[in-house]
Design a protein around this motif. Structure first.
Motif, mmCIF file in Angstrom:
data_model
loop_
_atom_site.group_PDB
_atom_site.id
_atom_site.type_symbol
_atom_site.label_atom_id
_atom_site.label_comp_id
_atom_site.label_asym_id
_atom_site.label_seq_id
_atom_site.Cartn_x
_atom_site.Cartn_y
_atom_site.Cartn_z
ATOM 1 N N ALA A 1 50.798 50.782 25.191
ATOM 2 C CA ALA A 1 49.335 50.794 25.159
ATOM 3 C C ALA A 1 48.709 50.376 26.484
ATOM 4 O O ALA A 1 47.657 50.894 26.867
ATOM 5 N N THR A 2 49.336 49.439 27.183
ATOM 6 C CA THR A 2 48.771 48.922 28.428
ATOM 7 C C THR A 2 49.813 48.988 29.541
ATOM 8 O O THR A 2 50.926 49.464 29.346
ATOM 9 N N ARG A 3 49.448 48.492 30.703
ATOM 10 C CA ARG A 3 50.380 48.458 31.836
ATOM 11 C C ARG A 3 51.378 47.306 31.713
ATOM 12 O O ARG A 3 52.237 47.141 32.573
ATOM 13 N N PHE A 4 51.287 46.496 30.654
ATOM 14 C CA PHE A 4 52.102 45.289 30.519
ATOM 15 C C PHE A 4 53.158 45.459 29.428
ATOM 16 O O PHE A 4 52.843 45.331 28.236
ATOM 17 N N PRO A 5 54.412 45.744 29.793
ATOM 18 C CA PRO A 5 55.459 45.913 28.781
ATOM 19 C C PRO A 5 55.998 44.592 28.245
ATOM 20 O O PRO A 5 56.663 44.565 27.219
ATOM 21 N N HIS A 6 55.740 43.484 28.950
ATOM 22 C CA HIS A 6 56.216 42.167 28.530
ATOM 23 C C HIS A 6 55.050 41.194 28.493
ATOM 24 O O HIS A 6 53.946 41.506 28.957
ATOM 25 N N ASP A 7 55.323 40.002 27.988
ATOM 26 C CA ASP A 7 54.247 39.003 27.916
ATOM 27 C C ASP A 7 54.608 37.679 28.584
ATOM 28 O O ASP A 7 53.772 36.789 28.664
ATOM 29 N N PHE A 8 55.835 37.536 29.102
ATOM 30 C CA PHE A 8 56.232 36.229 29.609
ATOM 31 C C PHE A 8 55.469 35.835 30.867
ATOM 32 O O PHE A 8 55.282 34.648 31.153
ATOM 33 N N TYR A 9 55.007 36.836 31.642
ATOM 34 C CA TYR A 9 54.315 36.484 32.879
ATOM 35 C C TYR A 9 52.923 35.926 32.621
ATOM 36 O O TYR A 9 52.251 35.487 33.547
ATOM 37 N N PHE A 10 52.477 35.938 31.373
ATOM 38 C CA PHE A 10 51.213 35.289 31.044
ATOM 39 C C PHE A 10 51.402 33.796 30.773
ATOM 40 O O PHE A 10 50.425 33.076 30.587
ATOM 41 N N SER A 11 52.659 33.341 30.732
ATOM 42 C CA SER A 11 52.945 32.005 30.207
ATOM 43 C C SER A 11 53.512 31.031 31.227
ATOM 44 O O SER A 11 53.736 29.875 30.903
ATOM 45 N N HIS A 12 53.807 31.484 32.443
ATOM 46 C CA HIS A 12 54.281 30.531 33.457
ATOM 47 C C HIS A 12 53.320 30.512 34.636
ATOM 48 O O HIS A 12 52.660 31.506 34.934
ATOM 49 N N HIS A 13 53.220 29.345 35.260
ATOM 50 C CA HIS A 13 52.260 29.113 36.347
ATOM 51 C C HIS A 13 50.858 29.525 35.904
ATOM 52 O O HIS A 13 50.143 30.248 36.609
ATOM 53 N N VAL A 14 50.492 29.061 34.722
ATOM 54 C CA VAL A 14 49.251 29.517 34.095
ATOM 55 C C VAL A 14 48.010 29.061 34.849
ATOM 56 O O VAL A 14 46.917 29.624 34.647
ATOM 57 N N SER A 15 48.114 28.048 35.705
ATOM 58 C CA SER A 15 46.954 27.602 36.471
ATOM 59 C C SER A 15 46.733 28.461 37.710
ATOM 60 O O SER A 15 45.698 28.344 38.371
ATOM 61 N N ASN A 16 47.695 29.335 38.034
ATOM 62 C CA ASN A 16 47.585 30.185 39.214
ATOM 63 C C ASN A 16 46.521 31.261 38.990
ATOM 64 O O ASN A 16 46.434 31.862 37.922
ATOM 65 N N LYS A 17 45.742 31.535 40.023
ATOM 66 C CA LYS A 17 44.654 32.504 39.894
ATOM 67 C C LYS A 17 45.166 33.901 39.576
ATOM 68 O O LYS A 17 44.524 34.658 38.831
ATOM 69 N N TYR A 18 46.321 34.255 40.121
ATOM 70 C CA TYR A 18 46.843 35.599 39.862
ATOM 71 C C TYR A 18 47.251 35.744 38.395
ATOM 72 O O TYR A 18 46.981 36.786 37.771
ATOM 73 N N ILE A 19 47.903 34.739 37.834
ATOM 74 C CA ILE A 19 48.301 34.786 36.422
ATOM 75 C C ILE A 19 47.053 34.855 35.542
ATOM 76 O O ILE A 19 47.011 35.600 34.545
ATOM 77 N N GLN A 20 46.037 34.101 35.901
ATOM 78 C CA GLN A 20 44.791 34.147 35.140
ATOM 79 C C GLN A 20 44.163 35.537 35.199
ATOM 80 O O GLN A 20 43.622 36.025 34.205
ATOM 81 N N SER A 21 44.262 36.180 36.363
ATOM 82 C CA SER A 21 43.710 37.535 36.480
ATOM 83 C C SER A 21 44.523 38.519 35.644
ATOM 84 O O SER A 21 43.956 39.465 35.070
ATOM 85 N N LEU A 22 45.852 38.310 35.567
ATOM 86 C CA LEU A 22 46.678 39.170 34.712
ATOM 87 C C LEU A 22 46.267 39.039 33.262
ATOM 88 O O LEU A 22 46.215 40.039 32.529
ATOM 89 N N ARG A 23 45.976 37.847 32.822
ATOM 90 C CA ARG A 23 45.527 37.634 31.438
ATOM 91 C C ARG A 23 44.228 38.391 31.170
ATOM 92 O O ARG A 23 44.075 39.039 30.131
ATOM 93 N N ARG A 24 43.306 38.306 32.109
ATOM 94 C CA ARG A 24 42.019 38.992 31.921
ATOM 95 C C ARG A 24 42.211 40.509 31.879
ATOM 96 O O ARG A 24 41.599 41.203 31.058
ATOM 97 N N ARG A 25 43.073 41.025 32.762
ATOM 98 C CA ARG A 25 43.332 42.472 32.761
ATOM 99 C C ARG A 25 43.984 42.917 31.462
ATOM 100 O O ARG A 25 43.701 44.009 30.947
ATOM 101 N N PHE A 26 44.876 42.092 30.949
ATOM 102 C CA PHE A 26 45.565 42.431 29.706
ATOM 103 C C PHE A 26 44.565 42.552 28.554
ATOM 104 O O PHE A 26 44.592 43.531 27.791
ATOM 105 N N ILE A 27 43.678 41.593 28.433
ATOM 106 C CA ILE A 27 42.681 41.633 27.365
ATOM 107 C C ILE A 27 41.755 42.832 27.552
ATOM 108 O O ILE A 27 41.398 43.531 26.590
ATOM 109 N N SER A 28 41.384 43.101 28.782
ATOM 110 C CA SER A 28 40.526 44.257 29.068
ATOM 111 C C SER A 28 41.212 45.560 28.670
ATOM 112 O O SER A 28 40.587 46.443 28.054
ATOM 113 N N ASP A 29 42.504 45.682 28.994
ATOM 114 C CA ASP A 29 43.251 46.884 28.622
ATOM 115 C C ASP A 29 43.373 47.021 27.114
ATOM 116 O O ASP A 29 43.285 48.132 26.565
#
Length: 391
Positions: free
Chosen positions: A290-318
């Motif tokens: 459905a989205t560009r994200f085949p896995h979910d583990f990269y949403f769960s480590h280094h969660v305070s990092n701005k890039y990880i936070q942006s990945l979370r936002r993109r995932f929800i948007s997708d």
């Protein structure tokens, strides 16, 4: 494929003497190593070693400089073909910018995960790297067998310069390929595949016939080395023990069976998993991601990092844009879970979306399948629109 590329690159470089087909051989070397580089960038070091080694050989034979130039040009042209092709493909699908962003922003973060999926930093990370490196992927005995094979092969050259060059080149390639895991600071078994290949090649030199047929010591060494290799690679699991658990196999079958019965042509599926069997089940059932994200583990480590936070936002948007018909979450303990400092599985935006638009349909074998509910479960125009666009 990567192993075949390395095997071919080593074989075609011999003999060293110029021939009408030399440029084609060198182009093939570059092409094969270029393919390997698209999988593991460190592969480019192999080409560098071959260029230096061959350049020294040309210099010693007092050959013309244009021969070395032809080798360099041919090898680099072949090497660039797969890299240019990949770059053009990423550009065509508008993913080149995302790839560069991932390489610059995510790869450094991923390098701070251990083989046990724990975040690590500082001196502990250095100590982890040192101890993991000298474990050689769990096969340190190959160091012993490769050493014996190298010494035996060099001892039995009997003036055969070509054989000696082969042994020395493969030894250098083994040493260089053993450094590959250091670049990523990851030491999983598959990061050692190229090194294993060259180590086995070096061990094989033990089977060079002894110059003295009555040398009983040689026979014992040969027998000893043979058993080392036999017990290491007599079966695929002997070298690459990646067998799946019965629970995972059962889970894969359950998911694929469910999807085969319930998927419509225009439907898409979003997995919430990481090596827990979900991707295999989607492959078997020919489900669309459905989205560009085949896995979910990269949403769960280094969660305070701005890039990880942006990945979370993109995932929800997708997710809001594609509204997959099924969201499948694997939560079984046998699935790898990241842990340590700055890790968290708390993702309120995701579960708010699931609770609003989905209902739990099946919960079994450590997997929960959520089905789009209400009017979205019955008919969602975005399904057909996205399906036709992908077609």
């Amino acid at each position: 494929p990567r192993i075949k590329a390395f095997a071919s690159s080593v074989l075609v470089i011999f003999p060293f003497h110029p021939s009408p087909m030399a440029n084609i051989k060198f182009f093939g070397i570059g092409l094969l190593l270029g393919c390997g580089t698209t999988i593991r960038p460190q592969t480019a070091l192999i080409l560098l070693v071959l260029m230096v080694f061959y350049g020294i050989e040309i210099y010693r034979e007092k050959s013309e400089a244009k021969q070395f130039t032809a080798f360099i040009v041919s090898a680099l042209l072949g090497f660039s073909v797969p890299l240019v092709a990949i770059t053009l493909y990423l550009w065509k699908i508008h993913a080149l910018k995302d790839f560069i962003e991932m390489a610059c922003d995510y790869w450094p973060l991923f390098a701070y995960l251990t083989g046990y999926f724990m975040t690590i930093s500082g001196f502990k990370r250095i100590l982890y790297g040192i101890t993991s490196y000298f474990a050689f992927g769990g096969k340190p005995i190959l160091i012993l067998s490769a050493g014996i094979g190298t010494l035996w092969g060099l001892n039995q050259c009997n003036g055969d310069k070509t054989q000696k060059k082969q042994i020395i080149l493969i030894l250098i390639l083994a040493i260089v390929s053993s450094l590959f895991p250091i670049f990523s600071w990851h030491f999983w078994w598959y990061h050692w595949l190229v090194f294993y290949y060259f180590a086995i090649l070096l061990t094989a030199f033990i089977f060079i016939p002894s110059a003295t047929s009555e040398n009983s010591l040689a026979k014992y060494i040969t027998l000893f080395s043979f058993f080392i290799i036999f017990f290491q690679i007599h079966s695929p699991n002997g070298l690459f023990d990646q067998s799946r658990s019965d629970n995972r196999i059962t889970r894969e079958k359950a998911i694929s069976s469910y999807l085969e019965k319930n998927l419509r042509p225009e439907d898409s599926v979003q997995p919430l998993d990481w090596t827990g069997g979900m991707i295999q089940a989607m492959l078997v059932s020919k489900a669309r991601l459905a989205t560009r994200f085949p896995h979910d583990f990269y949403f769960s480590h280094h969660v305070s990092n701005k890039y990880i936070q942006s990945l979370r936002r993109r995932f929800i948007s997708d997710l809001r844009r594609t509204r997959p018909r099924f969201i499948i979450s694997v939560y079984d303990p046998d699935k790898p879970w990241v842990y340590g400092v700055d890790t968290s599985y708390n993702f309120p935006e995701l579960w708010q979306f699931i609770n609003q638009f989905y209902v739990k349909d099946i919960d079994t074998y450590g997997v929960c399948i959520y089905k789009r509910k209400g009017k979205y479960g019955q008919k969602y125009e975005g399904d057909k629109r996205n399906y036709l666009q992908n077609k």
